[in-house]
Scaffold this active site. Structure first.
Site, PDB file in Angstrom:
ATOM      1  N   TYR A  69       0.842  -1.208   0.000  1.00 58.95           N
ATOM      2  CA  TYR A  69       0.000   0.000   0.000  1.00 58.95           C
ATOM      3  C   TYR A  69       0.874   1.254   0.000  1.00 58.95           C
ATOM      4  CZ  TYR A  69      -3.445   3.308   2.026  1.00 58.95           C
ATOM      5  OH  TYR A  69      -4.264   4.375   2.285  1.00 58.95           O
TER       6      TYR A  69
HETATM    7  N1  LIG Z   1      -9.864   5.952   5.682  1.00 61.56           N
HETATM    8  C1  LIG Z   1      -8.689   6.492   6.046  1.00 61.56           C
HETATM    9  O1  LIG Z   1      -8.493   6.895   7.195  1.00 61.56           O
HETATM   10  C2  LIG Z   1      -7.581   6.648   5.021  1.00 61.56           C
HETATM   11  C3  LIG Z   1      -6.283   6.952   5.457  1.00 61.56           C
HETATM   12  C4  LIG Z   1      -5.298   7.183   4.514  1.00 61.56           C
HETATM   13  C5  LIG Z   1      -5.592   7.110   3.169  1.00 61.56           C
HETATM   14  N2  LIG Z   1      -6.845   6.761   2.767  1.00 61.56           N
HETATM   15  C6  LIG Z   1      -7.117   6.707   1.319  1.00 61.56           C
HETATM   16  O2  LIG Z   1      -8.339   7.401   1.043  1.00 61.56           O
HETATM   17  C7  LIG Z   1      -9.000   6.759  -0.065  1.00 61.56           C
HETATM   18  C8  LIG Z   1     -10.401   6.307   0.346  1.00 61.56           C
HETATM   19  O3  LIG Z   1     -10.294   5.487   1.467  1.00 61.56           O
HETATM   20  P1  LIG Z   1     -11.582   4.795   2.165  1.00 61.56           P
HETATM   21  O4  LIG Z   1     -11.139   4.439   3.542  1.00 61.56           O
HETATM   22  O5  LIG Z   1     -12.779   5.631   1.955  1.00 61.56           O
HETATM   23  O6  LIG Z   1     -11.699   3.455   1.298  1.00 61.56           O
HETATM   24  P2  LIG Z   1     -12.899   2.383   1.294  1.00 61.56           P
HETATM   25  O7  LIG Z   1     -12.205   1.070   1.227  1.00 61.56           O
HETATM   26  O8  LIG Z   1     -13.842   2.637   2.442  1.00 61.56           O
HETATM   27  O9  LIG Z   1     -13.670   2.699  -0.055  1.00 61.56           O
HETATM   28  C9  LIG Z   1     -13.051   2.471  -1.268  1.00 61.56           C
HETATM   29  C10 LIG Z   1     -14.086   2.425  -2.389  1.00 61.56           C
HETATM   30  O10 LIG Z   1     -13.353   2.058  -3.563  1.00 61.56           O
HETATM   31  C11 LIG Z   1     -14.062   1.008  -4.219  1.00 61.56           C
HETATM   32  N3  LIG Z   1     -13.127   0.179  -4.977  1.00 61.56           N
HETATM   33  C12 LIG Z   1     -12.220  -0.703  -4.488  1.00 61.56           C
HETATM   34  N4  LIG Z   1     -11.552  -1.297  -5.507  1.00 61.56           N
HETATM   35  C13 LIG Z   1     -12.068  -0.771  -6.661  1.00 61.56           C
HETATM   36  C14 LIG Z   1     -11.803  -0.989  -8.041  1.00 61.56           C
HETATM   37  N5  LIG Z   1     -10.883  -1.860  -8.455  1.00 61.56           N
HETATM   38  N6  LIG Z   1     -12.533  -0.288  -8.955  1.00 61.56           N
HETATM   39  C15 LIG Z   1     -13.487   0.582  -8.540  1.00 61.56           C
HETATM   40  N7  LIG Z   1     -13.765   0.840  -7.256  1.00 61.56           N
HETATM   41  C16 LIG Z   1     -13.066   0.165  -6.319  1.00 61.56           C
HETATM   42  C17 LIG Z   1     -14.775   0.237  -3.119  1.00 61.56           C
HETATM   43  O11 LIG Z   1     -15.882  -0.511  -3.637  1.00 61.56           O
HETATM   44  C18 LIG Z   1     -15.191   1.371  -2.183  1.00 61.56           C
HETATM   45  O12 LIG Z   1     -16.453   1.904  -2.555  1.00 61.56           O
HETATM   46  C19 LIG Z   1      -8.086   5.602  -0.478  1.00 61.56           C
HETATM   47  O13 LIG Z   1      -7.200   6.047  -1.490  1.00 61.56           O
HETATM   48  C20 LIG Z   1      -7.310   5.301   0.790  1.00 61.56           C
HETATM   49  O14 LIG Z   1      -6.107   4.645   0.551  1.00 61.56           O
HETATM   50  C21 LIG Z   1      -7.840   6.526   3.658  1.00 61.56           C
END
Ligand SMILES: NC(=O)c1ccc[n+]([C@@H]2O[C@H](COP(=O)([O-])OP(=O)(O)OC[C@H]3O[C@@H](n4cnc5c(N)ncnc54)[C@H](O)[C@@H]3O)[C@@H](O)[C@H]2O)c1
Length: 245
Positions: free
Chosen positions: A148
């Site tokens: 990641y």
């Molecule tokens: N939640 C956090 O605290 C956090 C921290 C650091 C970074 N991030 C980053 O923020 C972004 C969103 O995070 P999140 O926690 O909301 O993620 P999540 O996992 O809750 O949601 C991700 C969404 O992406 C979709 N998805 C996954 N694979 C896919 C694919 N191949 N094609 C199309 N859609 C796809 C899923 O169905 C889901 O709706 C990501 O880039 C994550 O790495 C999140």
């Protein structure tokens, strides 16, 4: 942001869902792209005038091209792209198998690259903006996050190069590193309240962010003309957890 239109990848859940609905609330017309069709259709039904949904795997180049074509045919133009979706598995470095590396790089790095390339001709016409996603876990080298973290830092490197190369095209590219209490994290918090408190205590602002109120507005700012003099930057929307210098 009534003159704006945007594509949000991974818009069906979590932070992407919050970004999609917050942009729509501000008047932007949004195409959310996600593999989760059921959640995506429910999202579009919330505000059919402003939110459209396309089912697709963002790691595939043809999905990126189809999404840009769909956004332009539906809205008439594209002014913003938010590369939010990223799937990965957390394991110790030595246990990560080739398919673990592929999942993270295909959805995170390749997905971002595919959508940036597909959107470039349209963003050129509108002098649009791109928001990509990084992570504090990558900046800080959090254990069990090698696949990641490597993909996230590749996204930041790509974003800086594109910010330089596409500046003369009038296209801005910035990165957001969020920390947010999504539905998934909220379930985990209920099961492990002590662990949550421990993590929250390390955040200067004392809590994980609200996707709608704390993260989505930062993305909206980076898509808007209010940030017209910013490109190639990484913004931490993480309660002060990581302070960049
Ligand atoms: N939640 C956090 O605290 C956090 C921290 C650091 C970074 N991030 C980053 O923020 C972004 C969103 O995070 P999140 O926690 O909301 O993620 P999540 O996992 O809750 O949601 C991700 C969404 O992406 C979709 N998805 C996954 N694979 C896919 C694919 N191949 N094609 C199309 N859609 C796809 C899923 O169905 C889901 O709706 C990501 O880039 C994550 O790495 C999140």
């Amino acid at each position: 942001m009534k003159d704006h239109t945007a594509i949000v990848t991974g818009g069906a859940a979590g932070i992407g869902h919050a970004i999609t609905t917050e942009l729509a609330r501000r008047g932007t017309r949004v195409l959310a792209v996600d593999i989760d069709a059921e959640a995506g259709k429910a999202l579009a039904a919330m505000d059919p005038d402003r939110i459209a949904f396309m089912e697709g795997d963002i790691s595939k180049e043809e999905v990126a091209r189809a999404a840009v074509a769909r956004a332009v045919s539906t809205f008439g133009k594209l002014t913003g792209l938010v590369n939010n979706a990223h799937a990965s598995r957390q394991k110790p470095l030595l246990e990560l198998a080739p398919d673990d590396w592929a999942l993270s790089f295909d959805t995170g790095f390749r997905g971002t690259l595919n959508f940036m390339k597909a959107a470039h001709p349209e963003l050129l016409k509108t002098e649009g903006a791109i928001v990509n996603f990084g992570s504090g876990a990558a900046l800080n080298g959090q254990p069990n996050q090698a696949a990641y973290a490597a993909a996230k830092e590749a996204i930041r490197g790509l974003s800086r190069v594109a910010a330089n190369e596409w500046a003369t095209d009038g296209i801005r590219i910035n990165v957001v590193c969020p920390l947010a209490l999504t539905e998934g994290v909220a379930k985990w918090k209920e099961a492990h309240p002590d662990q949550y408190d421990e993590i929250a205590a390390k955040v200067p602002l004392g809590r994980l962010g609200d996707p709608q109120k704390d993260i989505a507005p930062v993305v909206a700012f980076l898509l808007s003309d209010d940030s017209r003099y910013m490109t190639g930057q990484t913004l931490m929307a993480d309660g002060g957890g990581t302070m960049l210098r």
